[in-house]
Design a protein around this motif. Structure first.
Motif, PDB file in Angstrom:
ATOM      1  N   GLY A   1      15.399   9.078 -17.912  1.00 58.32           N
ATOM      2  CA  GLY A   1      16.406   7.907 -18.610  1.00 58.32           C
ATOM      3  C   GLY A   1      16.654   8.090 -19.907  1.00 58.32           C
ATOM      4  N   LEU A   2      16.525   9.234 -20.712  1.00 52.01           N
ATOM      5  CA  LEU A   2      16.757   9.251 -22.246  1.00 52.01           C
ATOM      6  C   LEU A   2      17.998   9.609 -22.580  1.00 52.01           C
ATOM      7  CD1 LEU A   2      15.672   9.425 -25.363  1.00 52.01           C
ATOM      8  CD2 LEU A   2      14.836  11.839 -24.756  1.00 52.01           C
ATOM      9  N   SER A   3      18.927   8.688 -22.799  1.00 54.59           N
ATOM     10  CA  SER A   3      20.484   8.972 -23.030  1.00 54.59           C
ATOM     11  C   SER A   3      20.478  10.236 -24.136  1.00 54.59           C
ATOM     12  CB  SER A   3      21.048   7.915 -23.821  1.00 54.59           C
ATOM     13  OG  SER A   3      22.334   8.319 -24.463  1.00 54.59           O
ATOM     14  N   ARG A   4      21.216  11.269 -23.996  1.00 56.17           N
ATOM     15  CA  ARG A   4      21.475  12.365 -24.981  1.00 56.17           C
ATOM     16  C   ARG A   4      21.663  11.943 -26.228  1.00 56.17           C
ATOM     17  NH1 ARG A   4      24.834  15.826 -20.923  1.00 56.17           N
ATOM     18  NH2 ARG A   4      23.839  14.539 -19.482  1.00 56.17           N
TER      19      ARG A   4
ATOM     20  N   ALA B   1      15.532   2.485 -29.848  1.00 55.57           N
ATOM     21  CA  ALA B   1      14.508   1.929 -28.588  1.00 55.57           C
ATOM     22  C   ALA B   1      14.659   2.846 -27.538  1.00 55.57           C
ATOM     23  CB  ALA B   1      14.748   0.828 -28.318  1.00 55.57           C
ATOM     24  N   PHE B   2      13.758   3.188 -26.927  1.00 53.40           N
ATOM     25  CA  PHE B   2      13.735   3.976 -25.806  1.00 53.40           C
ATOM     26  C   PHE B   2      12.722   3.457 -24.281  1.00 53.40           C
ATOM     27  CE2 PHE B   2      11.628   7.566 -23.306  1.00 53.40           C
ATOM     28  CZ  PHE B   2      12.508   7.719 -22.387  1.00 53.40           C
ATOM     29  N   ASP B   3      13.315   3.058 -23.363  1.00 53.32           N
ATOM     30  CA  ASP B   3      12.414   2.532 -22.362  1.00 53.32           C
ATOM     31  C   ASP B   3      12.635   3.317 -21.104  1.00 53.32           C
ATOM     32  OD1 ASP B   3      11.201   0.799 -20.510  1.00 53.32           O
ATOM     33  OD2 ASP B   3      12.855  -0.467 -20.189  1.00 53.32           O
ATOM     34  N   PRO B   4      11.545   4.210 -20.982  1.00 54.65           N
ATOM     35  CA  PRO B   4      11.717   5.239 -20.016  1.00 54.65           C
ATOM     36  C   PRO B   4      12.044   4.802 -18.482  1.00 54.65           C
ATOM     37  CG  PRO B   4       9.507   5.013 -20.404  1.00 54.65           C
ATOM     38  CD  PRO B   4      10.102   4.011 -21.540  1.00 54.65           C
ATOM     39  N   VAL B   5      12.687   5.501 -17.815  1.00 53.07           N
ATOM     40  CA  VAL B   5      13.061   5.220 -16.450  1.00 53.07           C
ATOM     41  C   VAL B   5      12.749   6.526 -15.555  1.00 53.07           C
ATOM     42  CG1 VAL B   5      14.633   4.409 -14.622  1.00 53.07           C
ATOM     43  CG2 VAL B   5      14.694   3.374 -16.809  1.00 53.07           C
TER      44      VAL B   5
END
Length: 207
Positions: free
Chosen positions: A104-107, A137-141
């Motif tokens: 879920g990390l946006s490029r 901010a990074f909220d992993p999915v």
């Protein structure tokens, strides 16, 4: 503040310095010097994202624990990434696409800092490590069926040559040797550890 001090204060400066130098490609066969590989072998291109993000305790590296149901490298600790598909312009695009799908990390959050030399895996992939800086901010999915867990480790831990060891196990009737760099409950080994070992050597050489 002088320009030199400003550069020193940049936590990414050692990483950028390491990427500026030339490096040699690596292989799962590095610890087996007697292995003779066919010159006409066809390796499938793949891109993995070596994603680094800031934290209170310093820079941290994003890693995944692969699903035990996968065909290739099940249950192993790995960088997000995968083989290059027809829709990908290159291995960098493949790494960014796979990271978006797997964790879920946006490029759009990733700034490409550089690349490490490619790594040949025993499963027939030519894996290109893409170094990226994660902003915001990074909220992993975790992608169901592909990734069991997304976690981070201190970059200083996995770029310290002293933390690496060589271990072995039986694989397809022969004894295979490989690098490891364990962290807590995570057993980081194989291609992931070999790539990190190469990065650790380069950062150490930069002093």
């Amino acid at each position: 503040m002088t320009r030199g001090r400003a550069m020193t204060a940049d936590p990414y400066a050692p990483l950028l310095a390491a990427l500026a130098g030339e490096g040699e490609s690596s292989s799962d066969f590095d610890l087996h010097p007697d292995t003779v590989l066919p010159e006409n072998r066809k390796l499938r291109p793949a891109g993995v994202l070596v994603a680094v993000m800031p934290a209170e305790d310093g820079l941290r590296l994003i890693l995944t624990k692969r699903s035990s149901r996968l065909k290739h490298h099940p249950g192993q600790i790995a960088f997000p990434g995968g083989k290059q598909e027809d829709i990908d312009a290159d291995v960098t695009a493949a790494a960014l696409r796979e990271a978006e799908e797997e964790i879920g990390l946006s490029r759009g959050q990733v700034e490409i800092l550089g690349h490490l030399p490619p790594h040949e895996t025993v499963t027939g992939f030519l894996m290109s490590p893409v170094i990226g800086r994660v902003g915001g901010a990074f909220d992993p999915v975790a992608e169901p069926g592909e990734v069991d867990e997304v976690f981070t480790v201190p970059l200083t831990h996995v770029t310290d040559p002293a933390r690496f060891t060589v271990q072995s196990r039986r694989w397809r009737g022969t004894r295979r040797y490989y690098y490891t760099v364990p962290y807590g409950p995570y057993y980081i080994w194989g291609a992931t550890a070999r790539v990190l070992r190469g990065l650790a050597e380069r950062m150490s050489a930069c002093g």
